[in-house]
Scaffold this motif. Structure first.
Motif, mmCIF file in Angstrom:
data_model
loop_
_atom_site.group_PDB
_atom_site.id
_atom_site.type_symbol
_atom_site.label_atom_id
_atom_site.label_comp_id
_atom_site.label_asym_id
_atom_site.label_seq_id
_atom_site.Cartn_x
_atom_site.Cartn_y
_atom_site.Cartn_z
ATOM 1 N N GLU A 136 0.821 -1.218 0.000
ATOM 2 C CA GLU A 136 0.000 0.000 0.000
ATOM 3 C C GLU A 136 0.858 1.273 0.000
ATOM 4 O O GLU A 136 0.513 2.251 -0.662
ATOM 5 N N THR A 138 3.495 2.113 -1.489
ATOM 6 C CA THR A 138 4.016 2.586 -2.775
ATOM 7 C C THR A 138 2.945 2.540 -3.875
ATOM 8 O O THR A 138 3.244 2.755 -5.050
ATOM 9 N N SER A 139 1.699 2.301 -3.486
ATOM 10 C CA SER A 139 0.670 2.051 -4.503
ATOM 11 C C SER A 139 0.222 3.310 -5.255
ATOM 12 O O SER A 139 -0.484 3.205 -6.253
ATOM 13 N N ASP A 140 0.622 4.501 -4.763
ATOM 14 C CA ASP A 140 0.250 5.737 -5.465
ATOM 15 C C ASP A 140 1.360 6.252 -6.373
ATOM 16 O O ASP A 140 1.289 7.360 -6.892
ATOM 17 N N ASP A 141 2.407 5.475 -6.533
ATOM 18 C CA ASP A 141 3.535 5.915 -7.355
ATOM 19 C C ASP A 141 3.079 6.112 -8.813
ATOM 20 O O ASP A 141 2.279 5.341 -9.328
ATOM 21 N N PRO A 142 3.588 7.155 -9.492
ATOM 22 C CA PRO A 142 3.206 7.398 -10.887
ATOM 23 C C PRO A 142 3.468 6.201 -11.821
ATOM 24 O O PRO A 142 2.729 5.996 -12.786
ATOM 25 N N ASN A 145 0.516 3.931 -11.321
ATOM 26 C CA ASN A 145 -0.675 4.521 -11.946
ATOM 27 C C ASN A 145 -0.650 4.409 -13.463
ATOM 28 O O ASN A 145 -1.686 4.244 -14.095
ATOM 29 N N LYS A 148 -2.450 1.332 -15.041
ATOM 30 C CA LYS A 148 -3.922 1.340 -15.129
ATOM 31 C C LYS A 148 -4.552 -0.040 -14.922
ATOM 32 O O LYS A 148 -5.628 -0.332 -15.446
ATOM 33 N N HIS A 229 -10.620 -1.253 -9.429
ATOM 34 C CA HIS A 229 -9.410 -0.440 -9.439
ATOM 35 C C HIS A 229 -8.440 -0.839 -8.323
ATOM 36 O O HIS A 229 -7.244 -1.000 -8.543
ATOM 37 N N LYS A 230 -8.970 -1.005 -7.102
ATOM 38 C CA LYS A 230 -8.091 -1.273 -5.970
ATOM 39 C C LYS A 230 -8.754 -2.276 -5.042
ATOM 40 O O LYS A 230 -9.936 -2.120 -4.724
ATOM 41 N N ASP A 299 -12.644 0.812 -3.711
ATOM 42 C CA ASP A 299 -13.347 2.022 -4.149
ATOM 43 C C ASP A 299 -14.207 1.750 -5.380
ATOM 44 O O ASP A 299 -13.892 2.191 -6.486
ATOM 45 N N ARG A 302 -15.161 4.500 -7.861
ATOM 46 C CA ARG A 302 -14.200 4.943 -8.864
ATOM 47 C C ARG A 302 -14.404 4.190 -10.177
ATOM 48 O O ARG A 302 -14.315 4.755 -11.255
#
Ligand SMILES: [Zn+2]
Length: 324
Positions: A136, A138-142, A145, A148, A229-230, A299, A302
């Motif tokens: 979790e 590092t899950s927002d790293d570009p 993302n 997709k 998505h998650k 989510d 989303r």
């Protein structure tokens, strides 16, 4: 023959990207995808910032096209195990694989880089198996993302000794990238498209140089369009070989399941789902200790928003062509 599939880098500063295929010896699509990307980089003479290294995982198992020989090379990455191997006589086939890979990681880690990324390429034995397993934090790293694909969180809390957890602790953005069904051509294509996205998002290659390649990125979106998505792992059903575990046929990743639903059998009889959720990585092959997981979508709103957005895009593109 060397474990290193390819190694490219220039004088320009940039990220260190390690790509691993075949950590499970029967999953060879990752290796094919890595080869395709390296061939394309060489053919087009693309400029690389930083360094890209492609590695074979469990070489002894790859030779036999088996998941592993003596133990699972993606369940053994703990400091204690590596320490033990360094000090002891090697008995098992995988012992040398661990030490050699670890030596390469240590050498590469000492190189100066803007970011350290390790991509562990896998395929699954059940359909709909396109997703990313990532901690979790590092899950927002570009870079994540950019792929997709559905994100699976907390798997490392249920299974011990994964490579991604080990390298995350060493400061890497490390994640498993599941390309789909074992041995399928579409999994090779998805892995190839994903690797390009990773190279672009991390700045290892410049978008100006890879025009023709960009369009395959849409393949990833097509796959993920109808998927969650998650998700968070809530339950892990652990099995041993003696259990004679047999999944009921037809279960897909992310298929909804209800408490009490019988989804498999073993030597003790039927196995029921312990909670409502979605099935994840149901085992449809002989070897492995993970019978199945139950995951929870984090989510769902989303997903609904995304489908609204994409239908909006469709309308816009129709309008544009109409205007022309
Ligand atoms: Zn695997």
């Amino acid at each position: 023959m060397s474990r290193i599939i390819g190694e490219l880098g220039g004088t320009k500063k940039g990220p260190l990207i390690i790509l691993i295929g075949g950590l499970h010896g029967n999953e060879l699509t990752g290796i094919k995808a890595i080869e395709r990307v390296f061939n394309k980089i060489n053919e087009d003479n693309l400029e690389i910032s930083g360094k890209i290294v492609g590695l074979e995982g469990n070489r002894k198992a790859i030779e036999k096209k088996e998941r592993f020989i003596d133990y699972d090379l993606n369940r053994c990455w703990t400091d204690e195990h590596i320490q033990h191997l360094a000090e002891s006589h090697h008995i098992f086939a995988e012992d040398d694989e661990v030490l050699e890979l670890n030596r390469i990681f240590e050498e590469l880690s000492s190189i100066e880089s803007t970011k350290k990324v390790c991509v562990d390429l896998h395929t699954t034995s059940s359909d709909n198996g396109n997703f990313i397993v990532v901690p979790e934090i590092t899950s927002d790293d570009p870079v994540i993302n950019a792929l997709k694909l559905p994100l699976i969180l907390d798997l490392e809390k249920h299974i011990k000794g994964t490579l991604l957890k080990y390298l995350t602790q060493k400061g890497y953005l490390a994640f498993a990238f599941e390309g789909g069904l074992i041995g399928s051509e579409v999994a090779v294509e998805l892995h190839t498209a994903g690797i390009w996205e990773i190279l672009l998002a991390s700045g290892a290659v410049s978008p100006d140089h890879v025009n023709g390649i960009m369009q395959i990125g849409t393949l990833l979106q097509t796959f993920a369009a109808e998927l969650p998505h998650k998700l968070r792992v809530r339950h892990h059903y652990w099995i041993t070989e003696e259990d004679n575990f047999r999944m009921k046929p037809g279960y897909l990743n992310f298929q909804k399941v209800k408490t009490g639903e019988v989804i498999a059998h073993d030597r003790n009889g039927p196995i029921q789902i312990p909670m409502d959720g979605m099935i994840f990585m149901p085992l449809y092959q002989r070897s492995g200790n993970d019978g199945f997981f139950v995951v929870e979508e984090l989510d769902p709103l989303r997903r609904i928003n995304l489908s609204v957005e994409s239908s909006h895009f469709d309308k816009t593109s129709n309008q544009t062509s109409w205007k022309r």
